[in-house]
Design an enzyme around this catalytic site. Sequence first.
Site, PDB file in Angstrom:
ATOM      1  N   LEU A   7      -4.123   3.767   1.791  1.00  0.00           N
ATOM      2  CA  LEU A   7      -4.235   2.344   1.458  1.00  0.00           C
ATOM      3  C   LEU A   7      -3.361   1.552   2.420  1.00  0.00           C
ATOM      4  CD1 LEU A   7      -4.460   0.656  -1.969  1.00  0.00           C
ATOM      5  CD2 LEU A   7      -2.883  -0.287  -0.271  1.00  0.00           C
ATOM      6  N   ILE A   8      -3.966   0.590   3.104  1.00  0.00           N
ATOM      7  CA  ILE A   8      -3.255  -0.232   4.089  1.00  0.00           C
ATOM      8  C   ILE A   8      -3.375  -1.687   3.686  1.00  0.00           C
ATOM      9  CG2 ILE A   8      -3.016  -0.804   6.538  1.00  0.00           C
ATOM     10  CD1 ILE A   8      -4.688   1.702   7.180  1.00  0.00           C
ATOM     11  N   SER A  12      -6.681  -7.881   7.829  1.00  0.00           N
ATOM     12  CA  SER A  12      -7.620  -8.880   8.365  1.00  0.00           C
ATOM     13  C   SER A  12      -7.473  -9.053   9.872  1.00  0.00           C
ATOM     14  CB  SER A  12      -7.432 -10.235   7.662  1.00  0.00           C
ATOM     15  OG  SER A  12      -6.119 -10.724   7.860  1.00  0.00           O
ATOM     16  N   GLY A  14      -4.601  -7.865  13.545  1.00  0.00           N
ATOM     17  CA  GLY A  14      -3.363  -7.255  14.043  1.00  0.00           C
ATOM     18  C   GLY A  14      -3.211  -5.771  13.782  1.00  0.00           C
ATOM     19  N   GLY A  16      -2.561  -4.052  11.072  1.00  0.00           N
ATOM     20  CA  GLY A  16      -3.288  -3.522   9.918  1.00  0.00           C
ATOM     21  C   GLY A  16      -4.724  -3.174  10.256  1.00  0.00           C
ATOM     22  N   ASP A  64      -3.650  -8.796  -2.793  1.00  0.00           N
ATOM     23  CA  ASP A  64      -2.630  -9.785  -2.448  1.00  0.00           C
ATOM     24  C   ASP A  64      -1.285  -9.229  -2.878  1.00  0.00           C
ATOM     25  OD1 ASP A  64      -0.927 -11.937  -2.139  1.00  0.00           O
ATOM     26  OD2 ASP A  64      -2.108 -13.340  -3.346  1.00  0.00           O
ATOM     27  N   SER A 141      10.397  -3.767  11.424  1.00  0.00           N
ATOM     28  CA  SER A 141      10.599  -4.470  12.688  1.00  0.00           C
ATOM     29  C   SER A 141      11.974  -4.110  13.230  1.00  0.00           C
ATOM     30  CB  SER A 141      10.518  -5.988  12.471  1.00  0.00           C
ATOM     31  OG  SER A 141      10.971  -6.699  13.604  1.00  0.00           O
ATOM     32  N   TYR A 154      13.196 -14.455   8.745  1.00  0.00           N
ATOM     33  CA  TYR A 154      12.341 -13.290   8.953  1.00  0.00           C
ATOM     34  C   TYR A 154      13.203 -12.029   9.063  1.00  0.00           C
ATOM     35  CZ  TYR A 154       8.937 -10.110  11.033  1.00  0.00           C
ATOM     36  OH  TYR A 154       8.129  -9.036  11.289  1.00  0.00           O
TER      37      TYR A 154
END
Length: 317
Positions: A7-8, A12, A14, A16, A64, A141, A154
Amino acid sequence: MARKNVLITGCSSGIGMALAVKMAKDEQERFKVYATMRNLAKKDPLEEAAGHSLGKTLEIKQLDVCDEQSIKTCVNSIPDRRIDVLVSNAGMGLIGPIECQTIDEMKTVMDTNFFGLVRLLKEILPDMKKRKSGHIVIISSVMGIQGILFNDVYAASKFAVEGFCESLAIQALKFKLQLSLIEPGPVVTEFERKVFEDGMKMDLSAADEETADMFTNIYLKNYKQIFQSLGQSAEEVAEHTVKIILAENPPFRHQTNTLYTPMTTLKYADPNGDLPIDIFYKMVFHHDKIFSASLNFIKLLRWRSRKSFDLGKSSSQ
């Protein structure tokens, strides 16, 4: 070998989308990919990229990460709720002076990047514990290790993710679960383009003149050059991630960009933490021409970093 259910989140575009397509098109068909996104109206590019794997080794579902019911509905729709590999990828960025950002904007970043992961694990982790089997992969990141100018919020969200996962990893070992943090540096995706465009449109009137000038004429001015010199493609990050997933003994942390590694290493070179801050300060404010020249030099050497890591034998189980 039984197919692994993967499951990722955030598929939509990039990383993913690149990862979902790469795993779904695996020649050995080792994965059944459930590629999820918040808004199914954005599924067309993924469907096109998936090609013949759509409906076979890849299914697209709504999820979501900011909605607990959405997560539960998605997980319940998967046979036996079995998720062998969870890839937490959905996220959002925010750049600029904090004086020009609202608390609500900051909360949204934290809610997506940090609490989104927490919600996923609250739903999926108990099943993995019962089976004593599962791999949790988080797209983090390098900014979860080291803060960068004008990425305060971020970076804070990614630091939260890293600390959370460091704590959870100890418990995961007891249940024979694997947990891996994938730490890209700059990645050239729609995600980054949107962050840059939002930064360009930001109302800087709440910031003092010097700070506004610093953001516009130093940070934004160098943004594109940094990505052109150090940036990876989503496909490169996806390739690294698949190798981590297939590794017999996957590492807890993996940085995908060897060109960026010397910068994050600075943090561990000085226990006081002064060294990386001092070096970044001098690069930005005292040696900007040298910094710019270095980026151009790095661009010429980029070919060396391709295919530059070896994780050893991949798992065949």
